[in-house]
Design an enzyme around this catalytic site. Structure first.
Site, PDB file in Angstrom:
ATOM      1  N   ARG A  76     -57.925  60.796 -70.960  1.00 16.11           N
ATOM      2  CA  ARG A  76     -58.551  59.873 -70.026  1.00 16.11           C
ATOM      3  C   ARG A  76     -57.680  58.623 -69.889  1.00 16.11           C
ATOM      4  O   ARG A  76     -57.069  58.166 -70.839  1.00 16.11           O
ATOM      5  CB  ARG A  76     -59.944  59.467 -70.518  1.00 16.11           C
ATOM      6  N   TYR A 204     -57.137  66.186 -65.529  1.00 12.71           N
ATOM      7  CA  TYR A 204     -57.491  66.322 -66.943  1.00 12.71           C
ATOM      8  C   TYR A 204     -58.944  65.966 -67.266  1.00 12.71           C
ATOM      9  O   TYR A 204     -59.433  64.916 -66.864  1.00 12.71           O
ATOM     10  CB  TYR A 204     -56.580  65.429 -67.815  1.00 12.71           C
ATOM     11  N   LYS A 213     -68.061  62.830 -68.036  1.00 15.13           N
ATOM     12  CA  LYS A 213     -68.147  61.382 -68.282  1.00 15.13           C
ATOM     13  C   LYS A 213     -68.576  60.640 -67.010  1.00 15.13           C
ATOM     14  O   LYS A 213     -69.314  59.667 -67.069  1.00 15.13           O
ATOM     15  CB  LYS A 213     -66.812  60.837 -68.790  1.00 15.13           C
ATOM     16  N   HIS A 233     -73.340  58.736 -75.187  1.00 17.86           N
ATOM     17  CA  HIS A 233     -72.200  59.521 -75.695  1.00 17.86           C
ATOM     18  C   HIS A 233     -72.561  59.994 -77.104  1.00 17.86           C
ATOM     19  O   HIS A 233     -72.047  59.496 -78.096  1.00 17.86           O
ATOM     20  CB  HIS A 233     -70.958  58.622 -75.714  1.00 17.86           C
ATOM     21  N   SER A 255     -64.795  58.675 -78.881  1.00 21.13           N
ATOM     22  CA  SER A 255     -64.039  59.896 -78.625  1.00 21.13           C
ATOM     23  C   SER A 255     -63.174  60.267 -79.831  1.00 21.13           C
ATOM     24  O   SER A 255     -62.538  59.400 -80.431  1.00 21.13           O
ATOM     25  CB  SER A 255     -63.148  59.687 -77.399  1.00 21.13           C
ATOM     26  N   CYS A 257     -64.011  61.156 -82.798  1.00 21.76           N
ATOM     27  CA  CYS A 257     -64.461  60.576 -84.068  1.00 21.76           C
ATOM     28  C   CYS A 257     -65.509  61.437 -84.774  1.00 21.76           C
ATOM     29  O   CYS A 257     -66.196  60.962 -85.684  1.00 21.76           O
ATOM     30  CB  CYS A 257     -64.998  59.168 -83.856  1.00 21.76           C
ATOM     31  N   GLY A 258     -65.677  62.688 -84.372  1.00 19.75           N
ATOM     32  CA  GLY A 258     -66.457  63.599 -85.206  1.00 19.75           C
ATOM     33  C   GLY A 258     -67.793  64.092 -84.677  1.00 19.75           C
ATOM     34  O   GLY A 258     -68.543  64.707 -85.425  1.00 19.75           O
ATOM     35  N   ASN A 261     -67.809  68.059 -84.622  1.00 22.85           N
ATOM     36  CA  ASN A 261     -67.853  68.574 -85.993  1.00 22.85           C
ATOM     37  C   ASN A 261     -69.223  68.402 -86.626  1.00 22.85           C
ATOM     38  O   ASN A 261     -69.732  69.310 -87.269  1.00 22.85           O
ATOM     39  CB  ASN A 261     -66.779  67.890 -86.843  1.00 22.85           C
ATOM     40  N   ASP A 282     -71.671  66.164 -77.229  1.00 23.23           N
ATOM     41  CA  ASP A 282     -70.973  65.033 -76.589  1.00 23.23           C
ATOM     42  C   ASP A 282     -71.892  64.069 -75.841  1.00 23.23           C
ATOM     43  O   ASP A 282     -71.643  62.873 -75.838  1.00 23.23           O
ATOM     44  CB  ASP A 282     -69.895  65.561 -75.631  1.00 23.23           C
ATOM     45  N   ARG A 374     -57.389  70.460 -76.176  1.00 21.22           N
ATOM     46  CA  ARG A 374     -58.830  70.733 -76.131  1.00 21.22           C
ATOM     47  C   ARG A 374     -59.131  72.210 -75.941  1.00 21.22           C
ATOM     48  O   ARG A 374     -58.310  72.960 -75.411  1.00 21.22           O
ATOM     49  CB  ARG A 374     -59.455  69.971 -74.946  1.00 21.22           C
ATOM     50  N   ARG A 405     -64.334  55.413 -86.692  1.00 21.18           N
ATOM     51  CA  ARG A 405     -63.284  55.442 -87.716  1.00 21.18           C
ATOM     52  C   ARG A 405     -63.029  54.022 -88.207  1.00 21.18           C
ATOM     53  O   ARG A 405     -62.551  53.196 -87.452  1.00 21.18           O
ATOM     54  CB  ARG A 405     -61.984  55.975 -87.100  1.00 21.18           C
ATOM     55  N   GLY A 499     -68.466  69.418 -93.753  1.00 18.74           N
ATOM     56  CA  GLY A 499     -69.727  69.970 -94.253  1.00 18.74           C
ATOM     57  C   GLY A 499     -70.439  69.030 -95.229  1.00 18.74           C
ATOM     58  O   GLY A 499     -71.671  68.959 -95.265  1.00 18.74           O
TER      59      GLY A 499
HETATM   60  P1  GTP Z   1     -64.792  63.729 -78.134  1.00 12.95           P
HETATM   61  O1  GTP Z   1     -64.904  65.140 -77.675  1.00 12.95           O
HETATM   62  O2  GTP Z   1     -63.462  63.115 -77.827  1.00 12.95           O
HETATM   63  O3  GTP Z   1     -65.895  62.856 -77.672  1.00 12.95           O
HETATM   64  O4  GTP Z   1     -64.738  63.754 -79.756  1.00 12.95           O
HETATM   65  P2  GTP Z   1     -65.749  64.095 -80.945  1.00 12.95           P
HETATM   66  O5  GTP Z   1     -66.459  62.861 -81.354  1.00 12.95           O
HETATM   67  O6  GTP Z   1     -66.576  65.285 -80.636  1.00 12.95           O
HETATM   68  O7  GTP Z   1     -64.719  64.418 -82.129  1.00 12.95           O
HETATM   69  P3  GTP Z   1     -64.465  65.758 -82.970  1.00 12.95           P
HETATM   70  O8  GTP Z   1     -65.680  66.209 -83.722  1.00 12.95           O
HETATM   71  O9  GTP Z   1     -63.833  66.753 -82.089  1.00 12.95           O
HETATM   72  O10 GTP Z   1     -63.414  65.248 -84.060  1.00 12.95           O
HETATM   73  C1  GTP Z   1     -62.184  64.696 -83.748  1.00 12.95           C
HETATM   74  C2  GTP Z   1     -61.239  64.782 -84.918  1.00 12.95           C
HETATM   75  O11 GTP Z   1     -61.832  64.198 -86.091  1.00 12.95           O
HETATM   76  C3  GTP Z   1     -60.895  66.213 -85.298  1.00 12.95           C
HETATM   77  O12 GTP Z   1     -59.509  66.292 -85.550  1.00 12.95           O
HETATM   78  C4  GTP Z   1     -61.680  66.466 -86.553  1.00 12.95           C
HETATM   79  O13 GTP Z   1     -61.049  67.392 -87.393  1.00 12.95           O
HETATM   80  C5  GTP Z   1     -61.766  65.081 -87.189  1.00 12.95           C
HETATM   81  N1  GTP Z   1     -63.019  64.921 -87.985  1.00 12.95           N
HETATM   82  C6  GTP Z   1     -64.266  65.246 -87.607  1.00 12.95           C
HETATM   83  N2  GTP Z   1     -65.165  65.034 -88.608  1.00 12.95           N
HETATM   84  C7  GTP Z   1     -64.449  64.535 -89.656  1.00 12.95           C
HETATM   85  C8  GTP Z   1     -64.810  64.106 -90.983  1.00 12.95           C
HETATM   86  O14 GTP Z   1     -65.960  64.144 -91.404  1.00 12.95           O
HETATM   87  N3  GTP Z   1     -63.792  63.631 -91.765  1.00 12.95           N
HETATM   88  C9  GTP Z   1     -62.496  63.587 -91.321  1.00 12.95           C
HETATM   89  N4  GTP Z   1     -61.567  63.129 -92.152  1.00 12.95           N
HETATM   90  N5  GTP Z   1     -62.121  63.986 -90.081  1.00 12.95           N
HETATM   91  C10 GTP Z   1     -63.085  64.454 -89.255  1.00 12.95           C
HETATM   92  C1  SPV Z   2     -63.924  62.043 -74.728  1.00 14.86           C
HETATM   93  O1  SPV Z   2     -62.807  61.541 -74.517  1.00 14.86           O
HETATM   94  O2  SPV Z   2     -64.863  61.392 -75.233  1.00 14.86           O
HETATM   95  C2  SPV Z   2     -64.162  63.469 -74.427  1.00 14.86           C
HETATM   96  C3  SPV Z   2     -63.118  64.212 -73.716  1.00 14.86           C
HETATM   97  O3  SPV Z   2     -65.221  63.975 -74.754  1.00 14.86           O
HETATM   98  S1  SPV Z   2     -63.080  63.898 -72.012  1.00 14.86           S
HETATM   99  O4  SPV Z   2     -63.921  64.878 -71.339  1.00 14.86           O
HETATM  100  O5  SPV Z   2     -61.697  64.030 -71.578  1.00 14.86           O
HETATM  101  O6  SPV Z   2     -63.600  62.572 -71.751  1.00 14.86           O
HETATM  102 MN    MN Z   3     -66.657  62.504 -75.629  1.00 20.04          MN
END
Ligand code: GTP
Ligand code: SPV
Ligand code: MN
Length: 591
Positions: A76, A204, A213, A233, A255, A257-258, A261, A282, A374, A405, A499
């Protein structure tokens, strides 16, 4: 110009808008997308012929394709994203602004004839479940097959959306053209008062998939304020305890930041009987239910997730779901037509093709996959998907998390005193920047509610709207701050994360039910040393202490930066936020 329109597919308002933008962009033809399987097959083949999609090893990764975006178009672009309200103040100090007439004018010139020699796809899409009173319809036109195929996974696309719309003209108008993909002529403009999005010059993710978004956050946040709900978000997850009770939690993390996961977490072995049900990863739309609680729906139908760091150790559910019917964007390709990225289960391949299509070897000194590469995949392929993920009424929320973070300062978890304090905490959220947006990575910035890039109106008014929710929701969720990313003196993450985060959720669930032990500190309630479930966790008392440390000096210094941030909003800053700032300052001063 030829148009293929199934007569039953459109209504007058939709038709006339699509005709209007077709006149401007002058495509060779207009093709309406119905969302059928046939159409997916046809468009996929066309994308393979044009090079937009590269077929992967169909034996090992059936239905999977790789897309390489332009190297200048991989994330973005927040500095090119605008909220075009008639008054600048209504966009507020955290949004870029252009006056609507000027924006329409400027962009019309870029769109003019931009689709000559190309096909314009008209993509009706639905955010939310068919028939739900919370769902919203959008019509996106685009000259990118990649975008259409992504929209097909991320939204309910085609006939289903037009059926939901019926004869109404209440839909978001989304005009998207790749044009020449030049950063110089890239604009992502939102006109909330016209329910309109104009995006040009990028293919993108968040710039181009307008349901995500642009509609489900920026336009929806504006609509939510008018209609009394919240567009956030946030991930949505149901956590089932061994006694079978499911508690639903939302979490706003910036974005990368987890969220993804946490939404599909796999419980650690030592937490037998716990289960996780993914509802969304998301975006959440939240409303006050008749019972006074907040209810959340996931408006999306798929996941557009960060690839690097995804492995069977960190995210077994995602690893499994992206073995089929997945579009990979900007990952590396191995000689056998499979994919690889930094943090993959397999060791680095001896040789590969990097995300730009260049030969790559491990000694290259550059990542093979783009840090913001992605996957796009349908939600229903997630084995942890909740049976309630498409419930038209959503799920009742017991706790809201704000995460991000932070190497230092912020403890693993703490609880807010009440809704107003929680709103203040969300408003002061700060996080280290990631590769999800262009610009420097790892810089701490204020990202209120993880919505800095996504709020479609003045953020001070948005906080006021958050504060007002408590007046209508008699049983609002409790609000917590979490931080998986605190580091030790050597720069290593102290908390194992992934986990193991379920241990933190367990305490949060206990607290949301009025149980769980906590001690009061100036910033909020922290778990007592014995309150966190450490059964089976290898972690020293010293490390745990470091995770929970509240350093008053640093927090006092942080007050100053908070105040500077709030000053930008002048008189528009709600009294409740000011009150909380003063109260925090007082608590930090007190011995
Ligand atoms: P957007 O799709 O951009 O909104 O991101 P998101 O908030 O869904 O982030 P996502 O869960 O994809 O995590 C982004 C990165 O953070 C990845 O590389 C993960 O491996 C890492 N990550 C996620 N959870 C953890 C955690 O608990 N600890 C650590 N160290 N890294 C993490
Ligand atoms: C983000 O950046 O928070 C995402 C990916 O979830 S995007 O759809 O490119 O905004
Ligand atoms: Mn997002």
């Amino acid at each position: 110009m030829s148009t293929t329109t199934a007569a039953e597919m459109t209504n007058g308002a939709v038709d006339s808008w699509v005709n209007e933008v077709a006149k401007l962009c002058r495509p060779d033809d207009v093709v309406w997308c119905d969302g059928s399987e046939d159409e997916r097959e046809r468009l996929t083949q066309a994308a393979v012929r044009s090079g937009e999609l590269i077929p992967l090893n169909q034996g090992k990764l059936p239905g999977c394709y790789l897309h390489r975006s332009d190297p200048n178009d991989v994330a973005r672009t927040e500095h090119l994203t605008f909220v075009c309200t008639p008054q600048k103040d209504d966009a507020g100090p955290t949004n870029n602004w252009i006056a609507p007439a000027e924006a329409y004018n400027k962009l019309s010139k870029i769109y003019g004839g931009a689709m000559e020699g190309r096909t314009m796809y008209a993509v009706p899409f639905l955010m939310g479940s068919p028939g739900s009173r919370f769902s919203k319809v959008g019509i996106q036109v685009t000259d990118s097959i990649y975008v259409v195929l992504n929209m097909r996974l991320m939204t309910r696309m085609g006939k289903v959306a037009l059926e939901h719309l019926g004869g109404s003209d209440d839909f978001t108008r989304g005009l998207h053209a790749k044009a020449d993909l030049s950063v110089e002529r890239r604009y992502i403009c939102h006109f909330p008062q016209d329910n309109t999005i104009w995006s040009v010059g990028s293919g993108y993710g968040g710039n181009a998939l307008l349901g995500k978004k642009c509609l489900a956050l920026r336009i929806a946040s504006y609509l939510g304020r008018q209609e009394g709900w919240l567009a956030e978000h946030m991930l949505i997850v149901g956590v089932e305890s061994p006694d079978g009770e499911v508690t639903y939690i939302c979490g706003a993390f910036p974005s990368a930041c987890g969220k993804t996961n946490l939404a599909m977490l796999v419980p650690p072995k030592s937490m037998k009987g716990w289960k996780v049900h993914t509802v969304g990863e998301d975006i959440a739309w939240l409303r006050v239910g008749a019972d006074g609680r907040l209810w959340a729906i996931n408006p999306e139908a798929g996941f557009f997730g960060v690839v690097p760091g995804t492995s069977s150790k960190t995210n077994a559910n995602a690893t499994k779901m992206i073995q089929k019917n997945t579009i990979y964007t900007n990952v590396a390709m191995k000689p056998d037509g499979t994919v690889w990225w930094e943090g993959h289960d397999d060791p680095p391949p001896k040789q590969a093709t990097d995300w730009r299509g260049r030969p790559w070897t491990p000694d290259k000194g550059e990542p093979a996959a783009h840090p913001n590469s992605r996957f796009t995949v349908a939600a229903e392929q997630c084995q942890a998907i909740s049976p309630k993920w498409q419930d038209p009424e959503g799920v009742p929320i017991s706790a809201i998390l704000f995460g991000g973070r932070r190497q230092s300062l912020v403890p693993l978890v703490y609880e807010c005193f009440d809704w107003q304090h929680g709103t203040f905490l969300g408003a002061t959220l700060a996080s280290e920047t990631t590769a999800a947006a262009t610009g420097k990575v790892g810089v701490v910035r204020r990202d209120p509610m993880a919505m800095l890039p996504f709020c479609g109106y003045n953020m001070a008014d948005y906080w006021g709207h958050w504060l007002s929710m408590a007046k209508r929701a008699s049983k609002p969720p409790k609000i917590f701050r979490v931080n998986w990313f605190r580091r030790d003196g050597k720069g290593r993450f102290i908390w194992p994360g992934f986990g193991e985060n379920l241990r933190v959720l367990q305490w949060i669930i206990e607290r949301s039910k009025g149980a769980g032990k906590a001690e009061e500190t100036p910033i909020g309630y922290l778990p007592t040393p014995s309150a966190l479930n450490r059964n089976g966790l290898e972690m020293s008392d010293g490390a745990l202490k470091e995770l929970f440390a509240v350093d008053r000096e640093s927090w006092r210094a942080n007050l100053k930066s908070q105040a500077e941030f709030f000053e930008k909003f002048g008189d528009r800053l709600p009294a409740g936020i000011r009150e909380e700032q003063e109260a925090l300052a007082k608590r930090l001063k007190a011995k």
